[in-house]
Design a protein around this motif. Structure first.
Motif, short mmCIF file in Angstrom:
data_model
loop_
_atom_site.label_atom_id
_atom_site.label_comp_id
_atom_site.label_asym_id
_atom_site.label_seq_id
_atom_site.Cartn_x
_atom_site.Cartn_y
_atom_site.Cartn_z
N ASN A 66 1.09 -1.32 0.11
CA ASN A 66 -0.04 0.07 -0.02
C ASN A 66 1.11 1.12 -0.01
OD1 ASN A 66 -2.29 -1.38 0.13
ND2 ASN A 66 -2.41 -1.34 2.33
N TYR B 281 4.19 7.16 2.40
CA TYR B 281 3.83 5.82 3.49
C TYR B 281 3.83 4.68 2.65
CZ TYR B 281 2.40 9.33 6.58
OH TYR B 281 2.19 10.78 7.25
N ASN C 236 3.53 0.58 3.29
CA ASN C 236 3.21 -0.49 4.00
C ASN C 236 3.15 -1.60 3.09
OD1 ASN C 236 3.06 1.07 6.36
ND2 ASN C 236 1.26 1.69 5.77
N SER D 190 2.39 -6.19 3.39
CA SER D 190 1.86 -7.08 4.10
C SER D 190 3.02 -7.85 5.14
CB SER D 190 1.24 -8.21 3.39
OG SER D 190 2.34 -8.65 2.47
N SER D 191 2.47 -8.35 6.22
CA SER D 191 3.20 -8.71 7.35
C SER D 191 4.22 -9.98 6.70
CB SER D 191 2.49 -9.40 8.31
OG SER D 191 1.63 -10.44 8.16
N SER E 89 8.09 -9.07 5.91
CA SER E 89 9.15 -9.06 6.74
C SER E 89 9.84 -10.36 6.74
CB SER E 89 8.73 -8.47 7.97
OG SER E 89 7.70 -9.14 8.68
N SER F 131 11.31 3.11 13.32
CA SER F 131 10.54 2.90 14.29
C SER F 131 11.12 2.31 15.49
CB SER F 131 9.35 2.12 14.04
OG SER F 131 9.80 1.00 13.66
N SER G 148 13.68 -2.56 3.69
CA SER G 148 12.55 -2.27 4.50
C SER G 148 11.47 -1.21 4.09
CB SER G 148 12.77 -2.42 5.98
OG SER G 148 13.54 -1.20 6.25
N SER H 50 8.62 1.88 5.14
CA SER H 50 8.34 2.76 6.35
C SER H 50 7.56 4.08 5.58
CB SER H 50 9.35 3.09 7.21
OG SER H 50 9.19 3.92 8.40
N GLU H 51 7.77 5.03 6.71
CA GLU H 51 7.50 6.52 6.30
C GLU H 51 8.66 7.18 5.69
OE1 GLU H 51 5.59 10.58 8.13
OE2 GLU H 51 6.03 8.70 9.23
#
Length: 737
Positions: free
Chosen positions: A308, A334, A336, A338-339, A342, A376, A404, A406-407
């Protein structure tokens, strides 16, 4: 039979529980009694040619009495008139009755109704309203008064009630708070706009609560978000919004007295979410149109995953890029995943495009532009520098190679080398995540001093912005000294700027401080706002309204009567929009000149007492009150104190020492002397004040000669008479021999 003083008149009311009944009678009588309340006959006393009867320890109530007299030898009775007296030793009890405002009422009406009910009939009732007395209207036990045309403020009141025999009591004290002024809304800003939420921020002229109405059109703002607490600035969150949708919102703001105001309608559009569903072990190039970015992803070892991407002009995190002399572009992306991403190794090459004109306006060196990612784990922003990132100044994009998501945001170093650090205090009531304290001097001012040739000529000190240091993107401060001289006097000011700037508004605060050891009187401060910062007066909101404005650039002029040593004056104003560079802001201070000599008349009592308030009065030409006039008071010990007259031209002090106090006022032609007298011992007769007598005038020379000529014949006559008397005595002596 005749009643005489101190007998009360008929139908009297008294608060005493005793009576003296005195009377005289003509003719003969040997049986004289007092008939009390038609029931008892009591003997009376006689003395000094009259008769009397004392009645004591009487209970409250009504009593009648008369005198009966007869002579047993002659027969027949005679009667005095019958008199009535009312005894009332009790104080009346009064209370606020129906229709009165409850204690502690807070209202926006400018009138108040006060009704009083008493336990007995009253002779009068008086309202004490903030220390001023007003006669109430009514009769018997019911009294009232309507107060109208009241100003905003706090009031306390109670009533004095007096019964028919002059017993006086007071009611309870009540408080009333009036606020009939509608609040104003300043600096309304919609920020933190995401795909599903937004925040409405505003400042108000006083503490308020607020409701935000919002919806898809101005006629269908059916959703609400409330903030019920009272404060001068607020953030109201609008939630459950749809992505990529246009919304309208307006505010209803009310103070504690329910004075309410509606804002204008404002619009905003939520950000778009771009979603990409990807498969395993593939490479992709994604063009995220909402982010003006391209992402190249390779070797994602996951069965299936999603990504996203959305954008915003404010950060979800506290945005501080941390490096010296660096600032951001205030745009955020932003990303993001999906989990399950990672858990799988991957790499992504991120390209974000920028507008070269915008970078130049921010004062950023384009070659130093880099991407920053929010970490983060330690709440910090990490710069992607070579070899992990860089900038392409030909194609106008910054890039980063990351493993990775992030923002993300972009930033670079300032051209002029000023340092920027995050303003983390957020004392203004909301924390714009891209707020920076840029310095050290955002307004580069230079100061010159001009000296007037005479004391009556005004002089000024002018400061202006120099090379145009950027406002950066946030809050900044600077200070400078201004020296102003007039005649033999010199004054030293300190002027400090604080500048806060975001996307919608720039707030400028000026602190003008008297850094001298003496008061500065009657001066003018002038602030020129260039047309590049404000093209019309409607784009400037002054918190402290200037005394006048001038043509050309927007120029505000404030006049001040005095500024005590160490005292500061704060001037605030807001400009619409973000100011990227602060240039051509000019300020000046002008002394308007001392009051013309011999215009001020200072009136003071000749004598006063120690530890009592003594009032001095200053008048202009001896007619109208002279306000804000500095008065210097010198005690008998030589100690000086300076204070200022109020709007009535009055200033007061309390003497602490016996002796002479001397008072002088600026522009006065005389010194006032006040004698603080010692306490006088008791005297049988008051002593007459001794008036000093001037010595007699010397007569003219011709008058002296005339007086001597008139005196000579009298002297000769006196000598002849003395000689004749002596000869007479000698002759008598010879005759005796």
């Amino acid at each position: 039979i005749s009643f005489i003083s101190p007998t009360l008149p008929n139908a009297s009311n008294t608060s005493q529980n005793s009576l003296i009944i005195n009377f005289t009678l003509t003719g003969l009588a040997n049986n004289i009694t007092l008939e009390w309340n038609y029931t008892t006959n009591e003997s009376v006393e006689t003395g000094n040619g009259s008769y009397y009867k004392n009645k004591s320890d009487l209970s409250d109530g009504n009593y009648t009495y008369r005198i009966l007299a007869n002579h047993t030898a002659r027969g027949g009775w005679n009667y005095s008139e019958t008199r009535l007296v009312r005894i009332d030793t009790l104080y009346p009890n009064g209370s606020f009755s129906e229709g009165s405002l409850a204690n502690g009422t807070m209202q926006n009406s400018t009138s108040a109704i006060i009704n009083i009910t008493s336990s007995e009939s009253l002779a009068n009732a008086t309202l004490n309203w903030n220390g001023t007395h007003y006669l109430m209207y009514g009769n018997g036990t019911e009294w009232h008064l309507n107060r109208t045309g009241l100003s905003d403020g706090n009031y306390s009141y109670f009533a004095y009630i007096t019964d028919l025999v002059n017993n006086t009591n007071i009611t309870e004290t009540r408080a009333l708070y009036i606020d009939a002024t509608t609040p104003s809304i300043y600096a309304l800003l919609i920020y933190n706009i995401t795909n599903e939420s937004a925040t409405v921020y505003f400042n108000a002229s006083e503490n308020v609560n607020a409701t935000s109405y919002y919806g898809f059109s101005t006629g269908a703002m059916l959703n609400t978000s409330n903030s019920t607490s009272f404060s001068i600035s607020k953030n109201i969150s609008l939630l459950s919004l749809l992505p990529a949708s246009a919304y309208y919102t307006k505010l209803k703001v009310c103070d504690w007295a329910y004075n309410c105001i509606y804002s204008s309608n404002y619009s905003f559009t939520t950000s778009q979410i771009e979603q990409f569903n990807l498969s395993a072990n593939s490479s992709y190039q994604i063009n995220a149109t909402s982010a003006n970015a391209t992402i190249t992803i390779s070797a994602i070892n996951a069965s299936s995953w999603s990504l996203n991407i959305s954008t915003s002009q404010t950060s979800q995190n506290n945005f501080s890029i941390g490096g010296m002399n660096e600032t951001g572009v205030q745009k955020f992306i932003y990303i993001n995943a999906s989990s399950n991403v990672s858990e799988a190794p991957f790499s992504a090459l991120l390209y974000i495009y920028y507008n070269e004109t915008e970078i130049s306006a921010l004062g950023i060196n384009e070659s130093t532009m880099r991407l920053f990612k929010f970490n983060s784990s330690n709440s910090s922003w990490v710069k992607y520098d070579s070899p992990r990132g860089g900038v392409n100044t030909d194609s106008n994009y910054v890039w980063a190679n990351t493993t990775s998501f992030s923002e993300w945001s972009a930033g670079g170093k300032l051209l002029n080398g000023n340092s920027c650090t995050l303003n983390a205090s957020c004392s203004s009531g909301f924390c714009n995540q891209s707020t920076f304290l840029c310095g050290p001097v955002p307004v580069n001012v230079e100061t010159t001093t001009q000296t007037a040739s005479t004391a009556s000529t005004s002089s000024s000190s002018t400061s202006s912005s120099g090379g145009g240091a950027p406002a950066g993107g946030g809050s900044s401060s600077s200070s400078l000294s201004l020296g102003v001289s007039s005649g033999k006097k010199s004054y030293y000011f300190t002027r400090k700027n604080t500048v806060f700037s975001d996307l919608k508004i720039t707030k400028i605060t000026i602190f003008l401080k008297n850094n001298d050891t003496k008061a500065i009187e009657d001066f003018e401060y002038r602030e020129e706002i260039p047309s590049s910062a404000a093209n019309s007066s409607e784009s400037v909101i002054f918190a402290l309204s200037p005394d006048r404005t001038e043509e050309g650039s927007i120029i505000g002029v404030w006049k001040f009567s005095h500024l005590l040593p160490g005292e500061s004056i704060e001037i605030n104003y807001n400009l619409s929009g973000k100011i990227y560079k602060i240039t051509n802001f000019n300020s000046s201070i002008t002394l308007l000149g001392e009051k013309e000599s011999k215009n001020i008349f200072l009136l003071a009592p000749k004598n006063a007492s120690i530890n009592e308030t003594t009032t001095l009065r200053a008048t202009l030409f001896g007619i109208s009150p002279a306000a804000a006039i500095p008065i210097t008071l010198i005690s008998p010990l030589g100690r000086e104190k300076t204070f200022y007259t109020d709007e009535k031209g009055e200033a007061s002090f309390v003497a602490e020492y016996y002796g002479e106090y001397k008072a002088t006022a600026a522009g006065a032609n005389a010194v006032a002397t006040i004698r603080i007298l010692l306490p006088q011992a008791p005297q049988a007769e008051p002593q007459k004040e001794i008036t000093p007598q001037l010595p007699p005038a010397q007569p003219a020379p011709q008058e002296e000669e005339q007086q001597e000529g008139t005196f000579a014949p009298a002297l000769i006559l006196f000598s002849l008479l003395t000689a004749a008397f002596i000869m007479y005595l000698l002759k008598k002596k010879k005759e005796k021999r």
